[in-house]
Write a protein that holds these residues in place. Structure first.
Motif, PDB file in Angstrom:
ATOM      1  N   ALA A   1       0.829  -1.207   0.000  1.00  0.00           N
ATOM      2  CA  ALA A   1       0.000   0.000   0.000  1.00  0.00           C
ATOM      3  C   ALA A   1       0.863   1.257   0.000  1.00  0.00           C
ATOM      4  N   GLN A   2       1.933   1.239   0.780  1.00  0.00           N
ATOM      5  CA  GLN A   2       2.836   2.394   0.817  1.00  0.00           C
ATOM      6  C   GLN A   2       3.486   2.618  -0.539  1.00  0.00           C
ATOM      7  N   SER A   3       3.954   1.555  -1.173  1.00  0.00           N
ATOM      8  CA  SER A   3       4.624   1.667  -2.464  1.00  0.00           C
ATOM      9  C   SER A   3       3.665   2.150  -3.551  1.00  0.00           C
ATOM     10  N   LEU A   4       2.437   1.647  -3.550  1.00  0.00           N
ATOM     11  CA  LEU A   4       1.446   2.094  -4.524  1.00  0.00           C
ATOM     12  C   LEU A   4       1.157   3.583  -4.344  1.00  0.00           C
ATOM     13  N   HIS A   5       1.064   4.016  -3.096  1.00  0.00           N
ATOM     14  CA  HIS A   5       0.831   5.438  -2.813  1.00  0.00           C
ATOM     15  C   HIS A   5       1.963   6.292  -3.371  1.00  0.00           C
ATOM     16  N   ILE A   6       3.203   5.851  -3.166  1.00  0.00           N
ATOM     17  CA  ILE A   6       4.366   6.610  -3.645  1.00  0.00           C
ATOM     18  C   ILE A   6       4.330   6.729  -5.161  1.00  0.00           C
ATOM     19  N   MET A   7       4.061   5.623  -5.850  1.00  0.00           N
ATOM     20  CA  MET A   7       4.038   5.647  -7.309  1.00  0.00           C
ATOM     21  C   MET A   7       2.951   6.573  -7.839  1.00  0.00           C
ATOM     22  N   ARG A   8       1.783   6.524  -7.214  1.00  0.00           N
ATOM     23  CA  ARG A   8       0.690   7.388  -7.667  1.00  0.00           C
ATOM     24  C   ARG A   8       0.995   8.858  -7.392  1.00  0.00           C
ATOM     25  N   GLU A   9       1.659   9.136  -6.274  1.00  0.00           N
ATOM     26  CA  GLU A   9       2.058  10.504  -5.963  1.00  0.00           C
ATOM     27  C   GLU A   9       3.019  11.044  -7.022  1.00  0.00           C
ATOM     28  N   VAL A  10       3.959  10.217  -7.437  1.00  0.00           N
ATOM     29  CA  VAL A  10       4.933  10.646  -8.433  1.00  0.00           C
ATOM     30  C   VAL A  10       4.253  10.966  -9.760  1.00  0.00           C
ATOM     31  N   VAL A  11       3.375  10.100 -10.201  1.00  0.00           N
ATOM     32  CA  VAL A  11       2.687  10.325 -11.475  1.00  0.00           C
ATOM     33  C   VAL A  11       1.831  11.589 -11.418  1.00  0.00           C
ATOM     34  N   ALA A  12       1.252  11.872 -10.248  1.00  0.00           N
ATOM     35  CA  ALA A  12       0.433  13.071 -10.101  1.00  0.00           C
ATOM     36  C   ALA A  12       1.278  14.338 -10.029  1.00  0.00           C
ATOM     37  N   GLU A  13       2.512  14.221  -9.527  1.00  0.00           N
ATOM     38  CA  GLU A  13       3.328  15.394  -9.224  1.00  0.00           C
ATOM     39  C   GLU A  13       4.343  15.735 -10.310  1.00  0.00           C
ATOM     40  N   PHE A  14       4.831  14.737 -11.042  1.00  0.00           N
ATOM     41  CA  PHE A  14       5.902  14.955 -11.997  1.00  0.00           C
ATOM     42  C   PHE A  14       5.393  14.823 -13.430  1.00  0.00           C
ATOM     43  N   GLU A  15       6.153  15.393 -14.355  1.00  0.00           N
ATOM     44  CA  GLU A  15       5.754  15.385 -15.763  1.00  0.00           C
ATOM     45  C   GLU A  15       6.324  14.208 -16.540  1.00  0.00           C
ATOM     46  N   ARG A  16       7.576  13.803 -16.223  1.00  0.00           N
ATOM     47  CA  ARG A  16       8.240  12.786 -17.042  1.00  0.00           C
ATOM     48  C   ARG A  16       8.977  11.769 -16.157  1.00  0.00           C
ATOM     49  N   PRO A  17       8.230  10.923 -15.447  1.00  0.00           N
ATOM     50  CA  PRO A  17       8.890   9.882 -14.651  1.00  0.00           C
ATOM     51  C   PRO A  17       9.344   8.707 -15.513  1.00  0.00           C
ATOM     52  N   VAL A  18      10.261   7.921 -14.966  1.00  0.00           N
ATOM     53  CA  VAL A  18      10.731   6.699 -15.620  1.00  0.00           C
ATOM     54  C   VAL A  18      11.058   5.689 -14.537  1.00  0.00           C
ATOM     55  N   LEU A  19      10.897   4.401 -14.835  1.00  0.00           N
ATOM     56  CA  LEU A  19      11.202   3.337 -13.887  1.00  0.00           C
ATOM     57  C   LEU A  19      12.428   2.588 -14.368  1.00  0.00           C
ATOM     58  N   LEU A  20      13.469   2.526 -13.533  1.00  0.00           N
ATOM     59  CA  LEU A  20      14.673   1.777 -13.890  1.00  0.00           C
ATOM     60  C   LEU A  20      14.381   0.288 -13.758  1.00  0.00           C
ATOM     61  N   PHE A  21      14.662  -0.466 -14.821  1.00  0.00           N
ATOM     62  CA  PHE A  21      14.321  -1.883 -14.850  1.00  0.00           C
ATOM     63  C   PHE A  21      15.491  -2.684 -15.399  1.00  0.00           C
TER      64      PHE A  21
END
Length: 308
Positions: free
Chosen positions: A20-40
């Motif tokens: 739940a904490q991790s999902l919250h963080i990811m959703r916060e980033v998408v709402a707050e930033f313009e161009r996120p990326v996930l290192l894979f």
């Protein structure tokens, strides 16, 4: 599974709370930033992050690309897994190539019989962030991974040179994250900050997540160097006093073949890996990454320069 704390009151399990904490963080980033990326990388931590991202935004497609910083010295099994997993999710894959950095003169290959490119990833990563104008970069750092990792918060501010100052940490009281940054700066984001290696494997078991085959016990030709078992491969030179032999091993972490060591193991299932991890007294990087053994501060020094 979660349990009941009282009549009509549901209590989250340990893994449910972490998720739940991790999902919250990811959703916060998408709402707050313009161009996120996930290192894979195809490693277990990034595999779990990709699963969390899938859950966070389902049924929509991932709202950001995934990026692999490719050293050119990767395990073939991991590259095959990376491509297959990205295709399954219909995700956008960007590959930042260390070899291209070397060819362009931006980086210089290490000399000697053990030419690790792990340290060269920093320049390639920073160039890719600049090229694509990424302003938030998801990384898979965990709290138990290495001493320097524990100094970072969930949001790790990086200046216009991609550098990190451990003395300039922003408070994160009540789970509130400060993503303010100027053009050219960016934020590294670590959704697994409160996870451990054991948590990751337990989550993989709970979710039935596929991982690269090298995490499971298999026969491989290796040689011993500095107390580590390195795979015989085209990118390292076996010295005259080093003997090659075949044994049963698995990998705890995924990285450059020149510096990522195997561990002797008979674990062929996730449940057996969990049992091994539960009793281990060595961190995976300290036990199996040669480039993290230079000094007590080696990882912190690299992170100051812009490393993951």
């Amino acid at each position: 599974m979660g349990g009941r704390a009282g009549a009509g009151q549901y209590q989250l399990s340990h893994l449910e709370a972490l998720e739940a904490q991790s999902l919250h963080i990811m959703r916060e980033v998408v709402a707050e930033f313009e161009r996120p990326v996930l290192l894979f990388s195809g490693g277990k931590d990034s595999v779990v992050m990709l699963r969390l991202a899938e859950k966070a935004f389902w049924p929509a497609r991932l709202p950001f690309p995934v990026m692999h910083v490719d050293t050119g010295h990767n395990f073939p099994e991991v590259l095959e897994f990376r491509d297959r997993r990205v295709a399954e999710l219909d995700a956008q894959l960007k590959v930042a190539s260390v070899q291209e950095s070397i060819d362009s003169g931006r980086s210089v290959d290490d000399p000697g019989p053990n030419p690790s490119r792990n340290r060269l990833q920093t320049r390639t990563l920073l160039d890719a962030i600049t090229e694509h104008r990424f302003d938030a970069v998801f990384g898979g750092a965990r709290r138990d991974e290495e001493k320097a990792r524990a100094k970072e918060r969930v949001y790790s501010f990086r200046d216009e040179f991609g550098q990190w100052d451990p003395k300039n940490q922003r408070p994160e009281l009540w789970g509130l994250y400060n993503g303010r940054h100027r053009s050219g700066e960016h934020i590294r984001v670590f959704p697994l900050s409160d996870w451990t290696e054991l948590d990751v494997w337990q989550y993989i078991a709970q979710e039935g997540i596929a991982v690269p085959s090298i995490y499971f016990s298999h026969r491989r030709t290796v040689f011993r160097r500095d107390g580590m078992l390195l795979a015989v491969n085209p990118f390292v030179t076996v010295l005259d006093d080093e003997e090659t032999f075949e044994t049963t091993v698995r990998y705890r972490t995924v990285g450059d073949m020149t510096c990522t060591g195997a561990v002797e193991s008979n674990a062929v299932t996730v449940e057996e890996i969990i049992a091994e991890t539960a009793v281990s007294r060595l961190t995976e990087r300290g036990a199996t990454r040669a480039d993290d053994r230079f000094s007590e501060a080696s990882m912190e020094d690299r992170k100051r320069e812009g490393y993951f």
